[in-house]
Design an enzyme around this catalytic site. Structure first.
Site, PDB file in Angstrom:
ATOM      1  N   ASP A 244       0.858  -1.181   0.000  1.00  0.00           N
ATOM      2  CA  ASP A 244       0.000   0.000   0.000  1.00  0.00           C
ATOM      3  C   ASP A 244       0.897   1.234   0.000  1.00  0.00           C
ATOM      4  OD1 ASP A 244      -2.721   1.328   0.472  1.00  0.00           O
ATOM      5  OD2 ASP A 244      -1.542   2.115   2.148  1.00  0.00           O
TER       6      ASP A 244
ATOM      7  N   ASP B 200      -2.716   1.422   6.903  1.00  0.00           N
ATOM      8  CA  ASP B 200      -1.952   1.032   5.722  1.00  0.00           C
ATOM      9  C   ASP B 200      -1.659  -0.469   5.722  1.00  0.00           C
ATOM     10  OD1 ASP B 200      -1.970   3.654   4.934  1.00  0.00           O
ATOM     11  OD2 ASP B 200       0.012   4.113   5.721  1.00  0.00           O
TER      12      ASP B 200
ATOM     13  N   GLU C   8      -1.616  -1.463  -5.832  1.00  0.00           N
ATOM     14  CA  GLU C   8      -2.815  -0.744  -6.252  1.00  0.00           C
ATOM     15  C   GLU C   8      -2.581  -0.042  -7.586  1.00  0.00           C
ATOM     16  OE1 GLU C   8      -4.947   1.136  -2.463  1.00  0.00           O
ATOM     17  OE2 GLU C   8      -2.816   1.598  -2.556  1.00  0.00           O
TER      18      GLU C   8
END
Length: 399
Positions: free
Chosen positions: A187, A351, A271
């Protein structure tokens, strides 16, 4: 697959001036080709290539530049035109990127002719009419070990700290990956640069923030100088070197972090952030740009390709909000840094929770992200370059 080898050039002031003239000629040809497209309906790429020969007949100084270098300049104009066409066909929202005239060209590109690499691999000679002559290559790469047929392109680049030469080499690069049995999701954020699914973090270096005080001082010094004075040129050069150092620090950090991550894992999920949309947030734009997520992800996919390990991109929707233990959705603002689930009682750094969700989400994705041909540059849409010089150590809202 291809690689980029980069060297710094060592020459005389007269040779540097000749390179500058070649760069200005490249800019001139590119802009003239763009003007032809604007004035003549139905102009295609072949028309621009033919127009280069006409320009060489009209302007003696344009004829001095190698013919293939002029054609490469025309290709730059066509790249901007074709990108505009693609955006129009895809009905891209907002501005479509109508081609603009260039005023700050910094490179000239030679293809197969107009240059000669000396047998020692430490000198290059340019044989066209620009009178650049022989230049010494400063670097540690052994470019002479490649057959000359594999050298597809030579590009001369002007930067704040001198002139550089890039070779595009057609070669295969593969790294034997030692299996570790580890899988992770990452992340990206602003507080920590990245957090993985095991809770490990990498600190955000904030290169621009650290250099901001010095850069502001250089900006003030530049603003006090008189326009077109020698003092202004010196101040402008110092300021450019300051920004160049920050750029190289970001590049070096992104490359080393991506390499370390890929070398220590057999599977990585990340991501697929829409960074262009994220930087529209004026409160976070500078911090997001300073983190240089896009460059890091580019290197991550590149190293994943040469190590031959899966690097999966997943949609970022609800990766922070969903609980990684029970799946309950816990909405939270950016100021809330801890995930507290009221359903199962899980308390975790937000996170870390998101990284676990990213890894879990990637297992349902059947398509692996693959990098393009190794070793190109941004202008050609290829992955990061492999430089011969050791550079200085050069959707979802950020969380």
């Amino acid at each position: 697959m291809s690689l980029i080898y980069e060297y710094k050039l060592d020459g005389t002031n007269a040779q540097y001036s000749a390179i500058e003239e070649a760069i200005r000629t490249t800019q001139f040809v590119r802009n003239k080709c763009l003007r032809l497209w604007m004035d003549t309906r139905g102009t295609n790429r072949n028309d621009l290539q033919c127009y280069c020969a006409q320009l060489a007949k009209e302007y003696d100084w344009a004829c001095a530049l190698n013919s293939q270098a002029r054609q490469a300049a025309a290709d730059r104009a066509w790249a901007a035109i074709s990108r505009f066409y693609v955006n129009c066909r895809n009905k891209k929202p907002g501005k479509k990127g109508y081609p603009q005239f260039q005023h700050d060209c910094r490179s000239v590109e030679y293809k197969r002719t107009g240059w000669r690499l000396e047998p020692d691999g430490r000198h290059i000679t340019f044989t066209d009419g620009c009178q650049i002559g022989q230049l010494r290559l400063v670097g540690t790469r052994d470019i002479e070990t490649f057959p000359i047929t594999r050298l597809k392109r030579v590009r001369l680049i002007r930067r704040a700290d001198g002139f550089f030469c890039q070779f595009l080499v057609q070669a295969q690069r593969r790294v034997h990956h030692v299996p570790t049995g580890k899988e992770t999701g990452i992340d990206l954020g602003l507080k920590e640069f990245l957090t993985d699914a095991q809770g490990n973090t990498v600190a955000n270096p904030r290169h621009l923030r650290k250099a901001e005080k010095k850069l502001k001082r250089l900006h003030r010094r530049l603003s006090r100088t008189q326009k077109r004075s020698s003092g202004r040129k010196k101040a402008r050069k110092k300021l450019a070197k300051g920004y160049l150092k920050v750029s190289r620090q970001r590049e070096d950090f992104a490359r080393k972090t991506a390499n370390a991550l890929v070398s220590s894992h057999d599977f990585i999920a990340f991501e697929k952030l829409s960074i262009a949309n994220l930087v529209k947030n004026r409160k976070l734009a500078k911090s997001i740009s300073d983190a240089s997520w896009g460059r890091f992800l580019l290197w991550l996919r590149y190293y994943g390709a040469i190590h031959d390990i899966p690097v999966i991109g997943v949609e970022p929707a609800y990766t922070t909000a969903d609980c990684s233990a029970c799946g309950a959705r816990v909405k939270k603002s950016l100021s809330i840094r801890t995930h507290i689930c009221r359903s199962c009682g899980l308390v975790l750094d937000r996170d870390h929770n998101a990284a676990i969700n990213i890894l879990a989400k990637s297992r349902t994705v059947g398509q692996t992200e693959t990098a393009p041909s190794a070793g190109g540059d941004n202008a050609s849409g290829q992955p990061p370059s492999t430089s011969s010089r050791r550079k200085p150590t050069t959707g979802k809202v950020a969380e």
